[in-house]
Scaffold this motif. Structure first.
Motif, PDB file in Angstrom:
ATOM      1  N   GLY A 127       1.122 -68.932  58.368  1.00 21.60           N
ATOM      2  CA  GLY A 127       0.179 -67.952  58.417  1.00 21.60           C
ATOM      3  C   GLY A 127       0.501 -66.602  58.674  1.00 21.60           C
ATOM      4  N   THR A 128       1.810 -66.135  58.433  1.00 26.92           N
ATOM      5  CA  THR A 128       2.038 -64.721  58.808  1.00 26.92           C
ATOM      6  C   THR A 128       2.116 -63.876  57.293  1.00 26.92           C
ATOM      7  OG1 THR A 128       3.536 -65.462  60.464  1.00 26.92           O
ATOM      8  CG2 THR A 128       3.923 -63.289  59.677  1.00 26.92           C
ATOM      9  N   SER A 129       1.427 -62.900  57.338  1.00 32.36           N
ATOM     10  CA  SER A 129       1.201 -61.857  56.256  1.00 32.36           C
ATOM     11  C   SER A 129       2.513 -60.995  56.338  1.00 32.36           C
ATOM     12  CB  SER A 129       0.127 -61.020  56.060  1.00 32.36           C
ATOM     13  OG  SER A 129       0.247 -60.111  57.365  1.00 32.36           O
ATOM     14  N   LEU A 130       3.131 -60.162  55.105  1.00 33.91           N
ATOM     15  CA  LEU A 130       4.105 -59.491  55.080  1.00 33.91           C
ATOM     16  C   LEU A 130       3.804 -58.237  56.131  1.00 33.91           C
ATOM     17  CD1 LEU A 130       6.838 -59.077  53.968  1.00 33.91           C
ATOM     18  CD2 LEU A 130       5.868 -57.640  52.148  1.00 33.91           C
ATOM     19  N   ARG A 131       2.450 -57.760  56.090  1.00 31.18           N
ATOM     20  CA  ARG A 131       2.394 -56.683  57.230  1.00 31.18           C
ATOM     21  C   ARG A 131       2.469 -57.194  58.452  1.00 31.18           C
ATOM     22  NH1 ARG A 131      -3.459 -53.824  58.387  1.00 31.18           N
ATOM     23  NH2 ARG A 131      -2.787 -52.447  59.952  1.00 31.18           N
ATOM     24  N   ASN A 132       1.876 -58.292  58.994  1.00 32.47           N
ATOM     25  CA  ASN A 132       2.225 -58.790  60.357  1.00 32.47           C
ATOM     26  C   ASN A 132       3.645 -58.931  60.746  1.00 32.47           C
ATOM     27  OD1 ASN A 132      -0.619 -58.899  60.590  1.00 32.47           O
ATOM     28  ND2 ASN A 132      -0.778 -60.944  60.210  1.00 32.47           N
ATOM     29  N   LEU A 133       4.331 -59.480  59.746  1.00 31.35           N
ATOM     30  CA  LEU A 133       5.740 -59.799  59.915  1.00 31.35           C
ATOM     31  C   LEU A 133       6.491 -58.348  60.272  1.00 31.35           C
ATOM     32  CD1 LEU A 133       8.316 -61.412  59.722  1.00 31.35           C
ATOM     33  CD2 LEU A 133       8.377 -60.957  57.325  1.00 31.35           C
ATOM     34  N   TRP A 134       6.231 -57.224  59.424  1.00 32.09           N
ATOM     35  CA  TRP A 134       6.868 -56.149  59.678  1.00 32.09           C
ATOM     36  C   TRP A 134       6.395 -55.443  60.953  1.00 32.09           C
ATOM     37  CZ3 TRP A 134      11.208 -55.467  57.466  1.00 32.09           C
ATOM     38  CH2 TRP A 134      11.371 -55.777  56.288  1.00 32.09           C
ATOM     39  N   GLU A 135       5.310 -55.714  61.314  1.00 28.72           N
ATOM     40  CA  GLU A 135       4.622 -55.270  62.492  1.00 28.72           C
ATOM     41  C   GLU A 135       5.220 -55.930  63.771  1.00 28.72           C
ATOM     42  OE1 GLU A 135       0.515 -55.325  62.486  1.00 28.72           O
ATOM     43  OE2 GLU A 135       0.099 -53.981  61.187  1.00 28.72           O
ATOM     44  N   HIS A 136       5.589 -57.194  63.945  1.00 26.97           N
ATOM     45  CA  HIS A 136       6.013 -57.759  64.827  1.00 26.97           C
ATOM     46  C   HIS A 136       7.350 -57.451  64.827  1.00 26.97           C
ATOM     47  CE1 HIS A 136       2.396 -59.999  65.525  1.00 26.97           C
ATOM     48  NE2 HIS A 136       2.460 -60.713  64.402  1.00 26.97           N
ATOM     49  N   ALA A 137       8.098 -57.457  64.013  1.00 32.66           N
ATOM     50  CA  ALA A 137       9.573 -57.162  63.961  1.00 32.66           C
ATOM     51  C   ALA A 137       9.865 -55.916  64.233  1.00 32.66           C
ATOM     52  CB  ALA A 137      10.339 -57.515  62.607  1.00 32.66           C
ATOM     53  N   ALA A 138       8.971 -54.844  63.862  1.00 32.08           N
ATOM     54  CA  ALA A 138       9.177 -53.539  64.416  1.00 32.08           C
ATOM     55  C   ALA A 138       9.012 -53.377  66.067  1.00 32.08           C
ATOM     56  CB  ALA A 138       8.208 -52.568  63.718  1.00 32.08           C
ATOM     57  N   LEU A 139       8.002 -54.180  66.518  1.00 35.93           N
ATOM     58  CA  LEU A 139       7.566 -54.013  67.743  1.00 35.93           C
ATOM     59  C   LEU A 139       8.656 -54.574  68.635  1.00 35.93           C
ATOM     60  CD1 LEU A 139       5.618 -52.953  69.951  1.00 35.93           C
ATOM     61  CD2 LEU A 139       4.364 -55.371  69.437  1.00 35.93           C
ATOM     62  N   ALA A 140       9.225 -55.855  68.141  1.00 37.62           N
ATOM     63  CA  ALA A 140      10.529 -56.645  68.697  1.00 37.62           C
ATOM     64  C   ALA A 140      11.429 -55.505  68.969  1.00 37.62           C
ATOM     65  CB  ALA A 140      10.491 -57.823  68.439  1.00 37.62           C
ATOM     66  N   ARG A 141      11.603 -54.901  67.774  1.00 38.00           N
ATOM     67  CA  ARG A 141      12.839 -54.153  67.682  1.00 38.00           C
ATOM     68  C   ARG A 141      12.807 -52.957  68.666  1.00 38.00           C
ATOM     69  NH1 ARG A 141      15.638 -49.639  64.902  1.00 38.00           N
ATOM     70  NH2 ARG A 141      17.955 -50.145  64.878  1.00 38.00           N
ATOM     71  N   LEU A 142      11.915 -52.373  68.932  1.00 41.45           N
ATOM     72  CA  LEU A 142      11.557 -51.411  69.650  1.00 41.45           C
ATOM     73  C   LEU A 142      11.565 -51.924  71.163  1.00 41.45           C
ATOM     74  CD1 LEU A 142       8.488 -49.251  68.218  1.00 41.45           C
ATOM     75  CD2 LEU A 142      10.973 -48.402  68.820  1.00 41.45           C
ATOM     76  N   ARG A 143      11.128 -53.083  71.606  1.00 40.17           N
ATOM     77  CA  ARG A 143      11.109 -53.449  73.113  1.00 40.17           C
ATOM     78  C   ARG A 143      12.495 -53.879  73.365  1.00 40.17           C
ATOM     79  NH1 ARG A 143       5.748 -57.557  72.964  1.00 40.17           N
ATOM     80  NH2 ARG A 143       4.327 -55.827  73.415  1.00 40.17           N
ATOM     81  N   ALA A 144      13.269 -54.399  72.264  1.00 45.16           N
ATOM     82  CA  ALA A 144      14.736 -54.622  72.654  1.00 45.16           C
ATOM     83  C   ALA A 144      15.652 -53.497  72.940  1.00 45.16           C
ATOM     84  CB  ALA A 144      15.497 -55.432  71.463  1.00 45.16           C
ATOM     85  N   ARG A 145      15.132 -52.211  72.573  1.00 39.91           N
ATOM     86  CA  ARG A 145      15.776 -50.936  72.834  1.00 39.91           C
ATOM     87  C   ARG A 145      17.175 -50.787  72.395  1.00 39.91           C
ATOM     88  NH1 ARG A 145      13.585 -49.768  79.016  1.00 39.91           N
ATOM     89  NH2 ARG A 145      11.167 -49.492  78.074  1.00 39.91           N
ATOM     90  N   GLY A 146      17.476 -51.548  71.513  1.00 35.41           N
ATOM     91  CA  GLY A 146      18.978 -51.722  70.618  1.00 35.41           C
ATOM     92  C   GLY A 146      19.034 -50.777  69.648  1.00 35.41           C
ATOM     93  N   THR A 147      20.059 -50.620  69.157  1.00 32.80           N
ATOM     94  CA  THR A 147      20.566 -49.665  68.100  1.00 32.80           C
ATOM     95  C   THR A 147      20.934 -50.524  66.833  1.00 32.80           C
ATOM     96  OG1 THR A 147      22.566 -49.305  68.868  1.00 32.80           O
ATOM     97  CG2 THR A 147      21.239 -47.716  69.514  1.00 32.80           C
ATOM     98  N   GLN A 148      21.064 -51.843  67.016  1.00 33.34           N
ATOM     99  CA  GLN A 148      21.344 -52.522  65.901  1.00 33.34           C
ATOM    100  C   GLN A 148      20.306 -52.743  64.797  1.00 33.34           C
ATOM    101  OE1 GLN A 148      20.820 -53.629  69.060  1.00 33.34           O
ATOM    102  NE2 GLN A 148      22.936 -53.967  69.928  1.00 33.34           N
ATOM    103  N   PRO A 149      20.796 -52.768  63.679  1.00 33.18           N
ATOM    104  CA  PRO A 149      19.708 -53.014  62.626  1.00 33.18           C
ATOM    105  C   PRO A 149      19.261 -54.378  62.663  1.00 33.18           C
ATOM    106  CG  PRO A 149      22.077 -52.926  61.491  1.00 33.18           C
ATOM    107  CD  PRO A 149      22.120 -52.753  63.019  1.00 33.18           C
ATOM    108  N   TRP A 150      18.066 -54.499  62.155  1.00 33.70           N
ATOM    109  CA  TRP A 150      17.405 -55.938  62.080  1.00 33.70           C
ATOM    110  C   TRP A 150      17.248 -56.108  60.628  1.00 33.70           C
ATOM    111  CZ3 TRP A 150      13.651 -58.169  66.261  1.00 33.70           C
ATOM    112  CH2 TRP A 150      14.077 -58.020  67.363  1.00 33.70           C
ATOM    113  N   VAL A 151      17.462 -57.365  60.244  1.00 37.37           N
ATOM    114  CA  VAL A 151      17.108 -57.955  58.922  1.00 37.37           C
ATOM    115  C   VAL A 151      15.868 -58.931  59.016  1.00 37.37           C
ATOM    116  CG1 VAL A 151      17.873 -58.976  56.891  1.00 37.37           C
ATOM    117  CG2 VAL A 151      19.237 -57.340  58.305  1.00 37.37           C
TER     118      VAL A 151
END
Length: 182
Positions: A5-29
């Motif tokens: 039940g995850t929309s593409l918009r929700n997926l991108w929002e969750h991934a972007a927020l998780a990447r920010l919280r991780a404080r890493g510089t690695q790329p996410w796919v």
């Protein structure tokens, strides 16, 4: 990979927020398989509450080839030792079955294992996870993680729909021990 039940918009929002919280510089796919998105679909006779779940489950299963192709591309670009894979909910079914069924992908990952694979609240039948998915995944990664919860409402719903315990949902001492099967 995302879950039910995850929309593409929700997926991108969750991934972007998780990447920010991780404080890493690695790329996410982010691997996005086609999902109903809203968690709601027009009901069919006898499936008033489960039509969207069944549609998402079938869509995840149909995405094994696309996932294998995307993972191969990422592995070729940066190497398995630098890749960590996180599979959430129904995404765990997609990844686990691809690791079990795709002999070409398995051979590639045996030669160049992933840094880590995390199954987060996997919506996978518990026995299937213990006897099929974990043993197939363990040789393909340096680390294997299972995150399970006692209070996951979606997995509770999935247990009722599928009439089986889910690997990502625990009750007291029911946590499957991957170390015992890997």
């Amino acid at each position: 990979t995302h879950g039910y039940g995850t929309s593409l918009r929700n997926l991108w929002e969750h991934a972007a927020l998780a990447r920010l919280r991780a404080r890493g510089t690695q790329p996410w796919v982010v691997f996005a398989w086609p999902s109903i998105g809203s968690g709601v679909a027009w009901p069919r006779a006898g499936e008033v509450l489960t039509a969207a779940y069944r549609a998402d489950s079938a869509s995840a299963a149909a995405s094994h080839g696309a996932f294998a192709s995307a993972l191969t591309t990422a592995q070729e670009a940066i190497g398995g030792a630098r890749l960590m894979l996180i599979a959430h909910s129904l995404g765990g079914q997609l990844i686990g079955e691809a690791f079990h069924d795709d002999s070409t992908l398995r051979a590639r990952l045996r030669d160049d294992p992933l840094r880590a694979v995390a199954f987060v609240s996997p919506d996978i039948e518990r026995q299937r996870f213990v006897t099929r998915i974990a043993p197939a995944t363990a040789p393909l990664t340096q680390r294997l993680l299972l995150y399970a919860s006692a209070d996951d409402r979606v997995l509770f719903f999935s247990e009722r729909v599928n009439e089986s315990e889910r690997a990502g949902r625990i009750d007291d001492d029911t946590l499957p021990r991957v170390a015992d099967v890997a």
